[in-house]
Design a protein around this motif. Structure first.
Motif, PDB file in Angstrom:
ATOM      1  N   HIS A  10       0.847  -1.188   0.000  1.00 17.81           N
ATOM      2  CA  HIS A  10       0.000   0.000   0.000  1.00 17.81           C
ATOM      3  C   HIS A  10       0.886   1.242   0.000  1.00 17.81           C
ATOM      4  O   HIS A  10       1.976   1.235   0.578  1.00 17.81           O
ATOM      5  CB  HIS A  10      -0.891   0.059   1.263  1.00 17.81           C
ATOM      6  CG  HIS A  10      -1.919  -1.003   1.343  1.00 17.81           C
ATOM      7  ND1 HIS A  10      -1.668  -2.244   1.857  1.00 17.81           N
ATOM      8  CD2 HIS A  10      -3.229  -1.007   0.968  1.00 17.81           C
ATOM      9  CE1 HIS A  10      -2.764  -2.973   1.811  1.00 17.81           C
ATOM     10  NE2 HIS A  10      -3.719  -2.249   1.274  1.00 17.81           N
ATOM     11  N   SER A  11       0.390   2.287  -0.657  1.00 24.32           N
ATOM     12  CA  SER A  11       1.088   3.567  -0.632  1.00 24.32           C
ATOM     13  C   SER A  11       0.056   4.682  -0.652  1.00 24.32           C
ATOM     14  O   SER A  11      -0.839   4.670  -1.501  1.00 24.32           O
ATOM     15  CB  SER A  11       2.033   3.694  -1.821  1.00 24.32           C
ATOM     16  OG  SER A  11       2.712   4.930  -1.792  1.00 24.32           O
ATOM     17  N   VAL A  12       0.200   5.595   0.285  1.00 23.69           N
ATOM     18  CA  VAL A  12      -0.679   6.758   0.347  1.00 23.69           C
ATOM     19  C   VAL A  12       0.197   7.996   0.212  1.00 23.69           C
ATOM     20  O   VAL A  12       1.106   8.218   1.015  1.00 23.69           O
ATOM     21  CB  VAL A  12      -1.469   6.810   1.671  1.00 23.69           C
ATOM     22  CG1 VAL A  12      -2.384   8.045   1.678  1.00 23.69           C
ATOM     23  CG2 VAL A  12      -2.279   5.546   1.866  1.00 23.69           C
ATOM     24  N   LEU A  84      -4.704  12.685  -8.681  1.00 24.88           N
ATOM     25  CA  LEU A  84      -5.778  11.963  -7.985  1.00 24.88           C
ATOM     26  C   LEU A  84      -6.240  10.742  -8.784  1.00 24.88           C
ATOM     27  O   LEU A  84      -6.503   9.673  -8.207  1.00 24.88           O
ATOM     28  CB  LEU A  84      -6.972  12.890  -7.731  1.00 24.88           C
ATOM     29  CG  LEU A  84      -6.717  14.107  -6.848  1.00 24.88           C
ATOM     30  CD1 LEU A  84      -7.992  14.952  -6.728  1.00 24.88           C
ATOM     31  CD2 LEU A  84      -6.221  13.700  -5.472  1.00 24.88           C
ATOM     32  N   GLU A  85      -6.308  10.906 -10.115  1.00 23.98           N
ATOM     33  CA  GLU A  85      -6.831   9.820 -10.952  1.00 23.98           C
ATOM     34  C   GLU A  85      -5.877   8.635 -11.083  1.00 23.98           C
ATOM     35  O   GLU A  85      -6.227   7.614 -11.703  1.00 23.98           O
ATOM     36  CB  GLU A  85      -7.191  10.341 -12.344  1.00 23.98           C
ATOM     37  CG  GLU A  85      -6.015  10.869 -13.146  1.00 23.98           C
ATOM     38  CD  GLU A  85      -5.854  12.372 -13.029  1.00 23.98           C
ATOM     39  OE1 GLU A  85      -6.292  12.948 -12.000  1.00 23.98           O
ATOM     40  OE2 GLU A  85      -5.274  12.961 -13.967  1.00 23.98           O
ATOM     41  N   ASP A  86      -4.681   8.763 -10.502  1.00 22.94           N
ATOM     42  CA  ASP A  86      -3.731   7.645 -10.542  1.00 22.94           C
ATOM     43  C   ASP A  86      -4.035   6.611  -9.452  1.00 22.94           C
ATOM     44  O   ASP A  86      -3.432   5.528  -9.447  1.00 22.94           O
ATOM     45  CB  ASP A  86      -2.295   8.148 -10.361  1.00 22.94           C
ATOM     46  CG  ASP A  86      -1.884   9.134 -11.441  1.00 22.94           C
ATOM     47  OD1 ASP A  86      -1.040  10.008 -11.148  1.00 22.94           O
ATOM     48  OD2 ASP A  86      -2.420   9.045 -12.565  1.00 22.94           O
ATOM     49  N   SER A  87      -4.932   6.953  -8.553  1.00 21.63           N
ATOM     50  CA  SER A  87      -5.286   6.013  -7.480  1.00 21.63           C
ATOM     51  C   SER A  87      -5.854   4.728  -8.067  1.00 21.63           C
ATOM     52  O   SER A  87      -6.642   4.760  -9.012  1.00 21.63           O
ATOM     53  CB  SER A  87      -6.318   6.646  -6.549  1.00 21.63           C
ATOM     54  OG  SER A  87      -5.785   7.759  -5.881  1.00 21.63           O
ATOM     55  N   GLY A  88      -5.450   3.620  -7.485  1.00 21.31           N
ATOM     56  CA  GLY A  88      -5.924   2.325  -7.957  1.00 21.31           C
ATOM     57  C   GLY A  88      -4.996   1.230  -7.479  1.00 21.31           C
ATOM     58  O   GLY A  88      -4.152   1.455  -6.614  1.00 21.31           O
ATOM     59  N   LEU A 111      -2.428   2.039  -4.545  1.00 22.02           N
ATOM     60  CA  LEU A 111      -1.959   3.421  -4.492  1.00 22.02           C
ATOM     61  C   LEU A 111      -3.135   4.353  -4.260  1.00 22.02           C
ATOM     62  O   LEU A 111      -4.134   4.301  -4.982  1.00 22.02           O
ATOM     63  CB  LEU A 111      -1.255   3.799  -5.805  1.00 22.02           C
ATOM     64  CG  LEU A 111      -0.836   5.259  -5.947  1.00 22.02           C
ATOM     65  CD1 LEU A 111       0.226   5.616  -4.909  1.00 22.02           C
ATOM     66  CD2 LEU A 111      -0.316   5.538  -7.351  1.00 22.02           C
ATOM     67  N   THR A 112      -3.005   5.189  -3.255  1.00 25.84           N
ATOM     68  CA  THR A 112      -4.011   6.202  -2.960  1.00 25.84           C
ATOM     69  C   THR A 112      -3.348   7.559  -3.040  1.00 25.84           C
ATOM     70  O   THR A 112      -2.370   7.818  -2.332  1.00 25.84           O
ATOM     71  CB  THR A 112      -4.626   6.004  -1.565  1.00 25.84           C
ATOM     72  OG1 THR A 112      -5.208   4.704  -1.487  1.00 25.84           O
ATOM     73  CG2 THR A 112      -5.696   7.057  -1.295  1.00 25.84           C
ATOM     74  N   VAL A 113      -3.876   8.414  -3.904  1.00 22.40           N
ATOM     75  CA  VAL A 113      -3.363   9.775  -4.047  1.00 22.40           C
ATOM     76  C   VAL A 113      -4.404  10.729  -3.464  1.00 22.40           C
ATOM     77  O   VAL A 113      -5.562  10.751  -3.909  1.00 22.40           O
ATOM     78  CB  VAL A 113      -3.079  10.111  -5.522  1.00 22.40           C
ATOM     79  CG1 VAL A 113      -2.488  11.515  -5.627  1.00 22.40           C
ATOM     80  CG2 VAL A 113      -2.132   9.094  -6.134  1.00 22.40           C
ATOM     81  N   LEU A 114      -3.984  11.488  -2.452  1.00 22.97           N
ATOM     82  CA  LEU A 114      -4.919  12.379  -1.744  1.00 22.97           C
ATOM     83  C   LEU A 114      -4.806  13.830  -2.246  1.00 22.97           C
ATOM     84  O   LEU A 114      -3.716  14.249  -2.684  1.00 22.97           O
ATOM     85  CB  LEU A 114      -4.643  12.341  -0.248  1.00 22.97           C
ATOM     86  CG  LEU A 114      -4.737  10.945   0.411  1.00 22.97           C
ATOM     87  CD1 LEU A 114      -4.342  11.036   1.870  1.00 22.97           C
ATOM     88  CD2 LEU A 114      -6.146  10.396   0.273  1.00 22.97           C
TER      89      LEU A 114
END
Lengths: 114, 112
Positions: A10-12, A84-88, A111-114
């Protein structure tokens, strides 16, 4: 025999930051693939390495994504700067030899991009 | 451009029932077709691989068939168990490309 491994699990990160994902394929597998699943969508192909060469990168969404496979072993996928749209979930897969061989997938990196 | 469709999107059955999951694809020029299982938060586990020259493959309680000319594959699960609950994905490898094209999956729930 170890399967395909991916790091991190996981990566935030915040928008604008850089993230590097790593994939270690099954030993001896020349073919390495990156795929991703964004929210609510199917798993989509990103690119394909044969040893250290990019065979097909038609699925890479834009130039913020950079994949490498130095020495033909592990691969990295860098996203810079992240949006943001790179989250997945980013999956890596590997296979031996020819086109008709089975692909084996890793557990993925969420991957979560905040 | 290859497109893969899986029907139904979700399925709920009582334990012990036999069931069929469907997969269709638009371009019949494929190398092979793979069925995967994905548990929540986990990676993809390959279940069966059918080469384009084959009609079916079997592994335990699973049987996958391929009709390349009509662009269809089915995954048959016999005597379903609660442990079979997962999302099942169909993917085809076709043409000059070596990547897999995935369907959106069927979410299976087997009720005890």
């Amino acid at each position: 025999e170890a399967g395909v491994t991916q790091f991190p699990s996981h990566s935030v990160i915040e928008k604008g930051q850089t993230v590097t994902l790593r994939c270690d394929p099954i030993s001896g597998h020349d073919n390495l693939y990156w795929y991703r699943r964004v929210m609510g969508k199917e798993i989509k192909f990103l690119l394909h390495f044969v040893k250290e060469s990019k065979q097909d990168e038609s699925g890479m969404p834009n130039n913020r994504f950079l994949a490498e496979r130095t020495g033909g072993t592990y691969s990295t996928l860098k996203v810079q700067p992240a949006e943001l749209e790179d989250s997945g979930v980013y999956f890596c897969a590997s296979s031996q030899g020819l086109a008709y061989n089975e692909q084996f997938f890793g557990p993925g990196t969420r991957l979560t991009v905040l | 451009k290859q497109e893969v469709t899986q029907i139904p999107a979700a399925l709920s059955v009582p334990e012990g029932e036999n069931l069929v999951l469907n997969c269709s694809f638009t371009d019949s020029a494929i190398y092979n077709l793979q069925w995967f299982r994905q548990d929540p938060g986990k990676g993809l586990t390959s279940l069966l691989l059918i080469q384009s020259s084959q009609r079916e493959q079997t592994s335990g309680r699973l049987n996958a068939s391929l009709d390349k000319s009509s662009g269809r594959s089915t995954l048959y699960i016999a005597a379903s168990q609660p442990g079979d609950s997962a999302t099942y994905l169909c993917a085809v490898k076709g043409g000059s490309a070596r990547q897999l094209t995935f369907g959106s999956g069927t979410q299976l729930t087997v009720l005890p």
